[in-house]
Motif scaffolding. Structure first.
Motif, PDB file in Angstrom:
ATOM      1  N   LEU A 183      -0.934 -18.728  10.718  1.00  0.00           N
ATOM      2  CA  LEU A 183      -1.716 -19.323  10.006  1.00  0.00           C
ATOM      3  C   LEU A 183      -2.672 -18.391   8.895  1.00  0.00           C
ATOM      4  O   LEU A 183      -2.776 -18.799   7.761  1.00  0.00           O
ATOM      5  N   PRO A 184      -3.106 -17.434   9.356  1.00  0.00           N
ATOM      6  CA  PRO A 184      -4.242 -16.370   8.565  1.00  0.00           C
ATOM      7  C   PRO A 184      -3.028 -16.016   7.371  1.00  0.00           C
ATOM      8  O   PRO A 184      -3.392 -15.876   6.315  1.00  0.00           O
ATOM      9  N   GLU A 185      -1.784 -15.629   7.886  1.00  0.00           N
ATOM     10  CA  GLU A 185      -0.890 -15.065   6.850  1.00  0.00           C
ATOM     11  C   GLU A 185      -0.481 -15.998   5.792  1.00  0.00           C
ATOM     12  O   GLU A 185      -0.533 -15.945   4.564  1.00  0.00           O
ATOM     13  N   LEU A 186      -0.441 -17.453   6.297  1.00  0.00           N
ATOM     14  CA  LEU A 186      -0.007 -18.593   5.251  1.00  0.00           C
ATOM     15  C   LEU A 186      -1.269 -18.709   4.267  1.00  0.00           C
ATOM     16  O   LEU A 186      -1.109 -19.015   3.327  1.00  0.00           O
ATOM     17  N   ARG A 187      -2.249 -18.821   5.059  1.00  0.00           N
ATOM     18  CA  ARG A 187      -3.570 -18.981   4.099  1.00  0.00           C
ATOM     19  C   ARG A 187      -3.881 -17.772   3.109  1.00  0.00           C
ATOM     20  O   ARG A 187      -4.208 -18.222   2.205  1.00  0.00           O
ATOM     21  N   ASP A 188      -3.535 -16.707   3.413  1.00  0.00           N
ATOM     22  CA  ASP A 188      -4.019 -15.680   2.568  1.00  0.00           C
ATOM     23  C   ASP A 188      -2.650 -15.218   1.431  1.00  0.00           C
ATOM     24  O   ASP A 188      -2.985 -14.420   0.822  1.00  0.00           O
ATOM     25  N   THR A 189      -1.585 -15.678   1.860  1.00  0.00           N
ATOM     26  CA  THR A 189      -0.665 -15.059   0.952  1.00  0.00           C
ATOM     27  C   THR A 189      -1.010 -15.422  -0.574  1.00  0.00           C
ATOM     28  O   THR A 189      -1.328 -16.467  -0.848  1.00  0.00           O
TER      29      THR A 189
END
Length: 157
Positions: A122-128
């Motif tokens: 989820l953090p990767e998805l939010r930060d991409t």
């Protein structure tokens, strides 16, 4: 520019989560590159749940028996080109739980133009900064991970 409504194309898509609540997205090169959930159009005499299970086999090499198909989470309507023709795609998104080990691109029967499969936290998805479709996917995944399954399908941008 066309003044009439494009023909309707019904589609089924999956928000695929593994046991670690990572979401599986497919990478494509066209249109400048983007990531999207697995899925595709319905075939003759097929309903949305049948289509999403078929698509998971075709695109991910996942055996239908290994997929825990959950409720419909969302809908989205989008006009875009398919095979050079404009269509209005109406998509239904379903929750699908799959063990990461059950995804095997070597077994995929119709990988289309998929460049890459990737599990995202989820953090990767939010930060991409990369393009991800649908645009509201991170918020939808967060709600599911937190146990907030929508009572009715939400509308995605």
């Amino acid at each position: 520019m066309t003044t009439s409504t494009p023909p309707l194309r019904q589609a089924a898509r999956a928000v695929v989560l593994d046991a670690d609540d990572r979401v599986l997205l497919l990478g494509y090169d066209e249109n400048g590159g983007f990531w999207a959930t697995p899925g595709g159009s319905l075939e003759d005499q097929e309903d949305h749940t049948q289509a999403v299970l078929r698509e998971l086999g075709e695109e991910l090499g996942a055996d239908e028996k290994a997929v825990e198909l959950g409720p419909q989470l969302a809908v989205r309507s989008k006009d875009h080109l398919v095979g050079g023709h404009e269509v209005r795609q109406e998509e239904k998104y379903f929750l699908a739980r799959v063990a990461a080990a059950e995804v095997d691109p070597a077994r995929a029967t119709q990988p289309d133009n998929i460049r890459e499969l990737r599990w995202w936290t989820l953090p990767e998805l939010r930060d991409t900064r990369e393009k991800v479709y649908p645009a509201d996917l991170a918020n939808l995944v967060a709600a599911v991970v937190e146990g907030r399954i929508p009572a009715r399908p939400i509308i995605l941008a």
